[in-house]
Scaffold this motif. Structure first.
Motif, PDB file in Angstrom:
ATOM      1  N   GLY A  97       2.666  -4.676  -7.603  1.00 20.39           N
ATOM      2  CA  GLY A  97       2.306  -4.398  -8.970  1.00 20.39           C
ATOM      3  C   GLY A  97       0.657  -4.230  -8.887  1.00 20.39           C
ATOM      4  N   GLN A  98       0.224  -5.185  -8.203  1.00 11.10           N
ATOM      5  CA  GLN A  98      -1.213  -5.177  -8.161  1.00 11.10           C
ATOM      6  C   GLN A  98      -1.959  -3.799  -7.337  1.00 11.10           C
ATOM      7  N   GLU A  99      -1.323  -3.588  -6.208  1.00 13.20           N
ATOM      8  CA  GLU A  99      -1.975  -2.192  -5.522  1.00 13.20           C
ATOM      9  C   GLU A  99      -1.608  -1.073  -6.401  1.00 13.20           C
ATOM     10  N   ILE A 100      -0.430  -0.889  -7.320  1.00  8.23           N
ATOM     11  CA  ILE A 100       0.001   0.170  -8.005  1.00  8.23           C
ATOM     12  C   ILE A 100      -1.301   0.327  -9.202  1.00  8.23           C
ATOM     13  N   ALA A 101      -1.660  -0.829  -9.678  1.00  3.22           N
ATOM     14  CA  ALA A 101      -2.542  -0.997 -10.794  1.00  3.22           C
ATOM     15  C   ALA A 101      -3.854  -0.535 -10.172  1.00  3.22           C
ATOM     16  N   ILE A 119       0.992  -1.281   0.033  1.00  4.84           N
ATOM     17  CA  ILE A 119      -0.038  -0.074   0.063  1.00  4.84           C
ATOM     18  C   ILE A 119       0.869   1.188  -0.205  1.00  4.84           C
ATOM     19  N   PRO A 120       1.842   1.391   1.047  1.00  7.21           N
ATOM     20  CA  PRO A 120       2.510   2.577   0.960  1.00  7.21           C
ATOM     21  C   PRO A 120       3.397   2.757  -0.295  1.00  7.21           C
ATOM     22  N   ILE A 121       4.004   1.689  -0.855  1.00  8.65           N
ATOM     23  CA  ILE A 121       4.793   1.836  -1.980  1.00  8.65           C
ATOM     24  C   ILE A 121       4.032   2.269  -3.445  1.00  8.65           C
ATOM     25  N   ALA A 122       2.809   1.633  -3.418  1.00  8.36           N
ATOM     26  CA  ALA A 122       1.853   1.840  -4.372  1.00  8.36           C
ATOM     27  C   ALA A 122       1.476   3.447  -4.402  1.00  8.36           C
ATOM     28  N   GLU A 123       1.310   3.955  -3.204  1.00  5.58           N
ATOM     29  CA  GLU A 123       0.867   5.362  -3.100  1.00  5.58           C
ATOM     30  C   GLU A 123       2.160   6.327  -3.441  1.00  5.58           C
ATOM     31  N   PHE A 124       3.428   5.604  -3.132  1.00  2.00           N
ATOM     32  CA  PHE A 124       4.619   6.538  -3.314  1.00  2.00           C
ATOM     33  C   PHE A 124       4.808   6.740  -4.907  1.00  2.00           C
ATOM     34  N   VAL A 125       4.503   5.411  -5.561  1.00  2.00           N
ATOM     35  CA  VAL A 125       4.548   5.479  -7.209  1.00  2.00           C
ATOM     36  C   VAL A 125       3.764   6.575  -7.863  1.00  2.00           C
ATOM     37  N   LEU A 126       2.387   6.561  -7.126  1.00  2.00           N
ATOM     38  CA  LEU A 126       1.583   7.663  -7.666  1.00  2.00           C
ATOM     39  C   LEU A 126       1.996   8.993  -7.408  1.00  2.00           C
ATOM     40  N   ASN A 127       2.852   9.114  -6.358  1.00  2.00           N
ATOM     41  CA  ASN A 127       3.566  10.292  -5.750  1.00  2.00           C
ATOM     42  C   ASN A 127       4.424  10.958  -7.030  1.00  2.00           C
ATOM     43  N   PHE A 128       5.303   9.720  -7.377  1.00  2.00           N
ATOM     44  CA  PHE A 128       6.274  10.066  -8.407  1.00  2.00           C
ATOM     45  C   PHE A 128       5.524  10.426  -9.721  1.00  2.00           C
ATOM     46  N   MET A 129       4.567   9.768 -10.105  1.00  2.00           N
ATOM     47  CA  MET A 129       3.902   9.990 -11.491  1.00  2.00           C
ATOM     48  C   MET A 129       3.372  11.396 -11.475  1.00  2.00           C
ATOM     49  N   LEU A 130       2.728  11.718 -10.241  1.00  2.00           N
ATOM     50  CA  LEU A 130       2.106  13.146 -10.235  1.00  2.00           C
ATOM     51  C   LEU A 130       3.287  14.081 -10.129  1.00  2.00           C
ATOM     52  N   LEU A 189       0.556   2.757 -18.205  1.00  2.00           N
ATOM     53  CA  LEU A 189       1.650   2.302 -17.257  1.00  2.00           C
ATOM     54  C   LEU A 189       2.176   1.156 -17.463  1.00  2.00           C
ATOM     55  N   LEU A 190       3.353   0.598 -17.739  1.00  2.00           N
ATOM     56  CA  LEU A 190       4.009  -0.684 -17.626  1.00  2.00           C
ATOM     57  C   LEU A 190       4.429  -1.133 -16.335  1.00  2.00           C
ATOM     58  N   LEU A 191       3.868  -2.065 -15.852  1.00  2.00           N
ATOM     59  CA  LEU A 191       4.506  -2.631 -14.476  1.00  2.00           C
ATOM     60  C   LEU A 191       5.339  -3.856 -14.919  1.00  2.00           C
TER      61      LEU A 191
END
Length: 315
Positions: free
Chosen positions: A149-153, A97-108, A140-142
């Motif tokens: 990966g599934q939480e990011i998706a 969960i936190p890593i997925a949120e962080f990936v969204l942070n990077f993208m935004l 987005l390519l995971l």
């Protein structure tokens, strides 16, 4: 039964241990606060060093199960460890969960041009017409479609992104529009806007992102690594960022950590560098403790453990 606990987690775990279990603490350098001999269970610390791991194994050759608070286990699968008959479990899933949120942070950060917006504030300059982008309908390519990966998706799909994934055994997954096999992802690079590395470090994935793959990406593509530093050829990435092969990168992980102050990555205007902190939340600590205690109960009852690592494949 005796268990060996890292000092950084012992205060959380010891009150939860059954009365017939004794614990011995070990610090990051492998020093014990008691006698570790006869211990059957070992919970290693965060980012355990090889020297510490080997000290523990030598002091307690009776260890039969080791749990690690990390998802990746490449730093544990040393020849010394592999010479022992030890069940290894990891904490896969607790960090998702936190890593997925962080990936969204990077993208935004990239899409909304946050670096430039911060510069405008620093310079007290009002530029209403700064160019910003949307994540909507971006691709987005995971590379890796496990728990992280599934939480990011899941989160990226809420932004209206097209989600592609790569995994060893391709099969349909929720929130993914396309999933290909482990050897087919390179063909997707020229069409991806964001590429996220979310695969374990194994002999097969070391250096997976290199000059060849970086050349296949769009000049507007943004690379994100929250997995392991050695999956990326860092010299090739430096060249790609300096010469504009890709638009930028969000990097939470490096092959050598801490990242040395003299590293050129710090000064690259198109690199967002973070200190391997994407998973560090209080909730993750609680999940690690719960997973270990649950598995300890299963171990004592001779039941199946969660997250058993296949030491032959590295995850």
């Amino acid at each position: 039964m005796k268990v060996i606990l890292p000092v950084e987690l012992a205060d959380d775990i010891e009150p939860l241990l059954p009365s017939d279990i004794t614990s011995v603490r070990v610090d990051p350098d492998g020093n014990f606060d008691g006698d570790p001999s006869g211990a059957e269970v070992y919970l290693n610390g965060f980012r355990v060093k090889n020297t510490t791991l080997h000290k523990v194994l030598a002091a307690a050759p009776t260890i039969r199960w080791q749990h690690t608070p990390s998802s990746g286990v490449n730093h544990i699968l040393t020849p010394t460890f592999l010479s022992h008959d030890i069940i290894l479990t990891n904490s896969s899933g607790v960090h998702a969960i936190p890593i997925a949120e962080f990936v969204l942070n990077f993208m935004l950060y990239h899409a909304k041009n946050v670096r430039e917006l911060q510069d405008l504030q620093t310079n007290h300059y009002w530029n209403k017409w700064l160019e910003l982008q949307e994540l909507y309908e971006k691709t987005l390519l995971l590379i890796g479609t496990g728990n992280i990966g599934q939480e990011i998706a899941l989160r990226a799909k809420a932004f209206g992104m097209q989600i592609w994934g790569s995994r060893r055994n391709p099969e349909p997954l929720a929130n993914f529009d396309k999933i290909v096999g482990a050897n087919e992802w390179k063909a997707l690079l020229p069409e991806a806007d964001y590429i996220v590395i979310a695969t374990p470090l194994t002999p097969e994935t070391k250096g997976l992102i290199n000059a060849e793959t970086l050349r296949l990406m769009r000049p507007t593509a943004y690379l994100i690594n929250i997995a392991r530093g050695a999956i990326v050829d860092e010299n090739a990435l430096l060249t790609a960022l300096r010469e504009g092969w890709i638009a930028g990168a969000g990097l939470d992980i490096f092959e050598s950590e801490p990242l040395p102050p003299e590293s050129p990555f710090w000064s690259l205007p198109n690199a967002f560098i973070t200190p391997h902190c994407s998973a560090l939340t209080p909730q993750v600590r609680s999940r690690i403790v719960k997973l270990f205690i649950d598995n300890l109960t299963s171990y004592r009852n001779k039941e199946k453990l969660r997250n058993v690592v296949n030491k032959n494949v590295g995850y």
